[in-house]
Design a protein around this motif. Structure first.
Motif, PDB file in Angstrom:
ATOM      1  N   ALA B  99       2.777  -2.575  -2.972  1.00 31.86           N
ATOM      2  CA  ALA B  99       1.487  -3.222  -2.680  1.00 31.86           C
ATOM      3  C   ALA B  99       1.603  -4.742  -2.789  1.00 31.86           C
ATOM      4  N   LEU B 100       2.441  -5.214  -3.715  1.00 31.36           N
ATOM      5  CA  LEU B 100       2.615  -6.662  -3.903  1.00 31.36           C
ATOM      6  C   LEU B 100       3.465  -7.284  -2.792  1.00 31.36           C
ATOM      7  N   GLY B 101       4.184  -6.452  -2.030  1.00 30.96           N
ATOM      8  CA  GLY B 101       4.927  -6.982  -0.884  1.00 30.96           C
ATOM      9  C   GLY B 101       6.389  -7.287  -1.153  1.00 30.96           C
ATOM     10  N   GLU B 132       1.756   5.316  -0.493  1.00 33.68           N
ATOM     11  CA  GLU B 132       0.572   5.034  -1.326  1.00 33.68           C
ATOM     12  C   GLU B 132       0.429   3.530  -1.572  1.00 33.68           C
ATOM     13  N   GLY B 133       1.557   2.879  -1.845  1.00 31.12           N
ATOM     14  CA  GLY B 133       1.530   1.437  -2.110  1.00 31.12           C
ATOM     15  C   GLY B 133       1.112   0.634  -0.885  1.00 31.12           C
ATOM     16  N   LEU B 134       1.607   1.026   0.280  1.00 28.32           N
ATOM     17  CA  LEU B 134       1.237   0.326   1.520  1.00 28.32           C
ATOM     18  C   LEU B 134      -0.258   0.502   1.804  1.00 28.32           C
ATOM     19  N   GLN B 135      -0.756   1.728   1.593  1.00 33.91           N
ATOM     20  CA  GLN B 135      -2.172   2.005   1.857  1.00 33.91           C
ATOM     21  C   GLN B 135      -3.065   1.325   0.819  1.00 33.91           C
ATOM     22  N   GLN B 136      -2.543   1.094  -0.390  1.00 32.11           N
ATOM     23  CA  GLN B 136      -3.272   0.345  -1.418  1.00 32.11           C
ATOM     24  C   GLN B 136      -3.292  -1.150  -1.051  1.00 32.11           C
ATOM     25  N   THR B 140       2.002  -2.495   6.337  1.00 35.00           N
ATOM     26  CA  THR B 140       2.560  -1.401   7.146  1.00 35.00           C
ATOM     27  C   THR B 140       4.088  -1.326   7.062  1.00 35.00           C
ATOM     28  N   ILE B 141       4.707  -2.346   6.468  1.00 37.21           N
ATOM     29  CA  ILE B 141       6.168  -2.443   6.488  1.00 37.21           C
ATOM     30  C   ILE B 141       6.753  -1.906   5.181  1.00 37.21           C
ATOM     31  N   VAL B 142       7.564  -0.853   5.280  1.00 36.00           N
ATOM     32  CA  VAL B 142       8.124  -0.263   4.057  1.00 36.00           C
ATOM     33  C   VAL B 142       9.187  -1.202   3.476  1.00 36.00           C
TER      34      VAL B 142
END
Lengths: 239, 239
Positions: B99-101, B132-136, B140-142
């Motif tokens: 989520a933090l990128g 889950e982290g991306l959606q939080q 969109t980039i893993v």
């Protein structure tokens, strides 16, 4: 548990004893300590130091040669006003804010706080979570905790009195960033921070907080879990 | 879930569909959305945008008028080398770093990592925690994830190649503070951060990391949970 905090009553001259079950389990199972070993201890509300294990029993560990010579780390000059979170995350949030050294924690109602959260048995265990946080962060001074079950009266009547310096409210939709707000870095960090729970604050709440002197700032486009947001924001006081 | 991320295959012209059970539950129960409502969506690896609910079934939600016009937020120029944590906190740590990128996450063995952690079934679920982290975090980039089961070969042979700028290792017993390290603020933030798990790094590990260019820095006398430490440190890239 990075130190074992004992209440004042457990000390006498240069001896002390541990009789709390969780602390005894930690000493015997996690630290695997034996008689003769020194433990990092602290006196709740007092100093930090060490004590040597004199004897160990299943319900009591006796310490000798207790030396309490270190002052606990300074508290942050910071009040955190946090929308009451889900009971499941309350424990970790109280632990983290305590370990980080927040001086005063206000748990407040908000539009997006479910009413049932105020009935949670977790709210009766705040002292326990604070003790965990102090033992994690190696501190002895408990933060003050205030429960504000009604948003409007608290914000209108009490909030301004808690702001000793500047104040912010974290809000993803603010045009001003936290970085802009604290520039130039010669300005003091705010002394009060309001952080919403999942879903954040509604406009009415942001407006009422703004009227009492809280500037809305964003930490960027990425939306974080409440726990993560609290640590990200409060990290600014540590680093 | 602050946006619903769908794989490329679920899109066709200006329509898309949701067939993941967790996402359907979120739309129907948390958002309580109905046909005609617009949802925040994104294409895994692609753009962010919205889609309108055309029809809802228990196993499929059809979207129409899909518009994907927003680029995801920039990734941080940051690799995090994290001592493999307890399985219980692995999910939240992967979620938060995503989520933090963080661009690249390396889960590494360390002296204080229990061997059993490498057998945990949680390690097979990293893709799920990343989603889950991306959606939080609305991205969109893993991130890239590397498992380094052997500390010494990884640090000696691969670490230096990952350091594009400066590198630090968080260590409570370092004499240099993070704040000193990043002063003057004209210096770039490090591009690689090593963070220990509970109990931190042993001296041998700190020495080996130092030989490869990692400066040991402390975040202060307060010892934080791994999760809290990760968010406190990574917050510096956000704020």
């Amino acid at each position: 548990m990075n130190c074992i905090l004992l209440p004042c009553d457990n000390f006498s001259a240069d001896t002390a004893y541990i009789d709390d079950a969780a602390q005894i389990t930690h000493v015997t199972q996690v630290l695997a300590a034996a008689a003769g070993d020194r433990l990092k201890i602290g006196q709740l509300g007092g100093q930090l130091g060490t004590g040597q294990i004199a004897s160990m029993h299943s319900d009591k560990i006796e310490l000798c040669d207790v030396q309490l010579s270190c002052a606990p780390p300074k508290k942050l000059d910071l009040t955190v006003v946090l929308a009451l979170p889900r009971p499941k995350v309350l424990r970790r949030l109280i632990m983290d804010m305590t370990a980080l050294g927040v001086r005063h924690i206000v748990l407040i109602n908000s539009y997006r706080t479910q009413k049932s959260y105020w009935q949670s048995p977790m709210l009766d265990r705040l002292d326990e979570f604070v003790l965990e946080g102090l033992q994690q962060g190696v501190d002895t001074i408990v933060p003050r905790i205030t429960l504000a079950k009604r948003f409007k009266p608290f914000v209108e009547d009490e909030l301004a009195g808690l702001i000793t310096c500047r104040a912010i409210v974290a809000h993803p939709y603010s045009a001003q960033s936290f970085a802009q707000y604290v520039q130039p870095s010669s300005l003091a960090l705010p002394s009060l921070v309001c952080i919403g729970s999942e879903g954040g604050w509604i406009d009415y709440e942001i407006d009422l907080l703004a009227k009492q002197g809280c500037t809305a700032v964003t930490i960027g486009p990425r939306i974080l879990r409440t726990e993560a947001a609290v640590n990200v924001i409060l990290g600014q006081w540590l680093l």
